[in-house]
Design an enzyme around this catalytic site. Sequence first.
Site, PDB file in Angstrom:
ATOM      1  N   ARG A 149      35.249  43.162  40.726  1.00 20.25           N
ATOM      2  CA  ARG A 149      36.484  43.777  41.223  1.00 20.25           C
ATOM      3  C   ARG A 149      37.492  44.050  40.109  1.00 20.25           C
ATOM      4  O   ARG A 149      38.152  45.069  40.119  1.00 20.25           O
ATOM      5  CB  ARG A 149      37.086  42.939  42.355  1.00 20.25           C
ATOM      6  CG  ARG A 149      37.568  41.577  41.959  1.00 20.25           C
ATOM      7  CD  ARG A 149      37.689  40.704  43.171  1.00 20.25           C
ATOM      8  NE  ARG A 149      36.364  40.367  43.665  1.00 20.25           N
ATOM      9  CZ  ARG A 149      36.078  40.070  44.914  1.00 20.25           C
ATOM     10  NH1 ARG A 149      37.014  40.077  45.813  1.00 20.25           N
ATOM     11  NH2 ARG A 149      34.857  39.756  45.256  1.00 20.25           N
ATOM     12  N   ARG A 191      37.599  40.909  28.954  1.00 21.34           N
ATOM     13  CA  ARG A 191      37.250  39.672  29.656  1.00 21.34           C
ATOM     14  C   ARG A 191      36.221  38.948  28.801  1.00 21.34           C
ATOM     15  O   ARG A 191      35.284  39.558  28.273  1.00 21.34           O
ATOM     16  CB  ARG A 191      36.665  39.940  31.029  1.00 21.34           C
ATOM     17  CG  ARG A 191      36.035  38.650  31.600  1.00 21.34           C
ATOM     18  CD  ARG A 191      35.714  38.737  33.056  1.00 21.34           C
ATOM     19  NE  ARG A 191      36.936  38.772  33.844  1.00 21.34           N
ATOM     20  CZ  ARG A 191      36.927  38.675  35.172  1.00 21.34           C
ATOM     21  NH1 ARG A 191      35.803  38.534  35.834  1.00 21.34           N
ATOM     22  NH2 ARG A 191      38.061  38.715  35.842  1.00 21.34           N
ATOM     23  N   HIS A 222      44.496  34.615  33.642  1.00 21.48           N
ATOM     24  CA  HIS A 222      44.066  35.855  34.283  1.00 21.48           C
ATOM     25  C   HIS A 222      45.338  36.497  34.816  1.00 21.48           C
ATOM     26  O   HIS A 222      45.580  36.525  36.021  1.00 21.48           O
ATOM     27  CB  HIS A 222      43.095  35.526  35.419  1.00 21.48           C
ATOM     28  CG  HIS A 222      42.323  36.709  35.933  1.00 21.48           C
ATOM     29  ND1 HIS A 222      42.608  38.008  35.550  1.00 21.48           N
ATOM     30  CD2 HIS A 222      41.300  36.795  36.806  1.00 21.48           C
ATOM     31  CE1 HIS A 222      41.775  38.836  36.176  1.00 21.48           C
ATOM     32  NE2 HIS A 222      40.972  38.126  36.939  1.00 21.48           N
TER      33      HIS A 222
END
Lengths: 320, 424
Positions: free
Chosen positions: A54, A104, A132
Amino acid sequence: MKHIRSISEIGKAGVLAIVERAKQMSEINSRPVPKVPALRGKTVVSLFLEDSTRTRLSFETAAKRLSAETMNFSVSTSSVNKGESLRDTIETISDMGVDAFVVRHKSSGIPWQIEQWTDASIINAGDGAHQHPTQALVDCFTVSEAFGVDSFEGLTISIVGDIRHSRVARSNVEAFAMLGAKVIIVAPSTLLPPDVGHWPVTISNDIDDVIGTTDILYMLRLQSERMDQGLIPNLSEYGNRFGLTEKRVSQLPLNARIMHPGPMNRGVEMQVDPSHLSQSLIHRQVANGVSVRMAVLFTALTLNDDRDHAIQGLSKEAAQ
Amino acid sequence: MSVVFRGGNIVTNEGVVHADLVVQGGQISGIGSGLAAKEVVDISGLTVFPGFVDLHAHLREPGREDTETIETGSRAGAKGGYTAVIAMPNTNPAQDNVPTIEFVRLQGQRAGLLEVIPSGCITMGREGKALAPMAELAKVGVKLFTDDGSGVQDPLLMRRAMEYSKELNVVLGQHCEVSSLTQGAVMHECGCSSDLGVPGWPSIAEELMVHRDIELARLTGARIHFLHLSTAGSVELVRQAKLDGLPVTAEVTPHHLSLTAELLRGFDATFKVNPPLRTISDIDALKAGVLDGTIDAIATDHAPHARRDKELPLDQAPPGMLGLETALGVTCAALDLDPLAIAQVMSVAPARIAGIVDRQGNLPRVGVAANLCFVDLNATWMINPETMASKSTNTPFVGRQLRGKVVHTMFNGDLVVRDGEALK
């Protein structure tokens, strides 16, 4: 703000500004053709060295809706698999002329380490168990939308689960507390990080102690490897003690809401089907992901001389 | 060939003496006033120490000559005032066999900058499974055995090593770390490691093994030396063990006397080291331990690493930092020690622990080997990684003011460092 790496670097004013900007983006997203030229000519690289669905998709969608060029980097087909160092990877991509890295990585700290190897903006899409920030911004936006407030004063938010290994928890604790919420972290001691007396939270080992006074119940994913590491005896004991059951849903206050950053572990922390729960904000979290990440990219990439021009571009389109 | 060092402050058994010092034939041949020799070196303002002895350096040869060689490590040591360095055995191959031991010693002799003294492994390959041939290694001169890099985990094997070492009259050096408590550790376990989301080395992982080995020393009577202690709890355990009269000694590194875990907040692996940088209260306890003699020696744990390895993500980068060239400057900046105390922790005590007092670690007097260093104790200076002798640059002390600078070093009567520059 050149880099978006941690909630503390962004700061309260920055969080509020991005949430506010995300409202504009959300309006753009409701149009028949949800696309504006705000980042035309900018190049955004997705550098996902750890699996993601996502976050990656929402960043790519966000970049496209702002008319940025996107470059996609996949580990399986890249030189990283041939043993290329992260430094060489970053320097090589930077040489191609890029404006932002969306990164990431499974290791904490990567967005800070790579800063020395590139002039591009660095957007942290999750570093190890550290931060995050865009998830926290999405969650702040979602809470703000659901409760119709900018300040979270008076709200009690309980974050339940594997706090120790969760970058979402670290960013959300900071962001929620920054906006005024009372934050409770709930987990067995083995899943709490050591020595966090300085965190702006209350600590609980019992979900049933907090559920009756919680406005937002924020459930974290529990990975089955925590059992192999001896941090919990087994998944069913964890589910019984900390999972969201029908009974616990019924004990929530009337206007309480339920959140989860995904992906869910059904049958473990989620013992109910959230799609049947009127309290669930989980779909809003996903839907808001694109708007917030548009706001994040816009904020990071329009810092300099072309900012005014870009904002004009945004409002011109918004006015059409 | 004789040389007189004129007008220095010489640290002797009778205190600090302002005098001339003459070296002839590799030995100190005179200390007094108005002495003459063929060559004259003016050392006014400098303090003369016995050459420093490092109990703990990783010279990386054989195995990782891209990061350090015995020659470059020796040069770094000489520039730091060292005339003897114990080479840690975590080479490749490990120092668990006579040929490797002989090779390390020979490479040291070839470099000729200081005495390189190989330590031996306690267990084969440092794997903690079977004892290394300690008697064979002792026979070729090994006096200090250690698996440094990791601790001997199995208490039974450690007990056997202690029993065996006692009859050989050698010392065991323990790297105290219960490894099951430190899986994946990146830094000291504390609020900072929790903020950064990384696993930590808890203090207890060190202290449990210190405690275990003190009790095994009580049981076996073996000599145990604790490497690089880093926690307040460890200092207290050793203090108590010494009060109990047990044959234990301990060392601390300059970086554990001066740097804290907070430095990891920038995710710079230069500050990643094992044992990790800890807290201010640990630093205070370690300093107190040095001052009251609980901690016998300063040792560097000099650990060169390639830049590309230190540029790995923090959780994958190898632990370790350079130390030989900065040890004195960092120690004196951290601790207010008089010259006699400096000589004690940098030279006399480590030489005694290493079993080399026949040639190293003697306060200057007529007749002892001319292993000396000449220090400007008042100099304040900064390290420049680009001009270091080490082949690697992973020093954590860039930008920090150091106090006390080595000006000359003499090894076995040869001036190997003059005015801060290595002569070979």
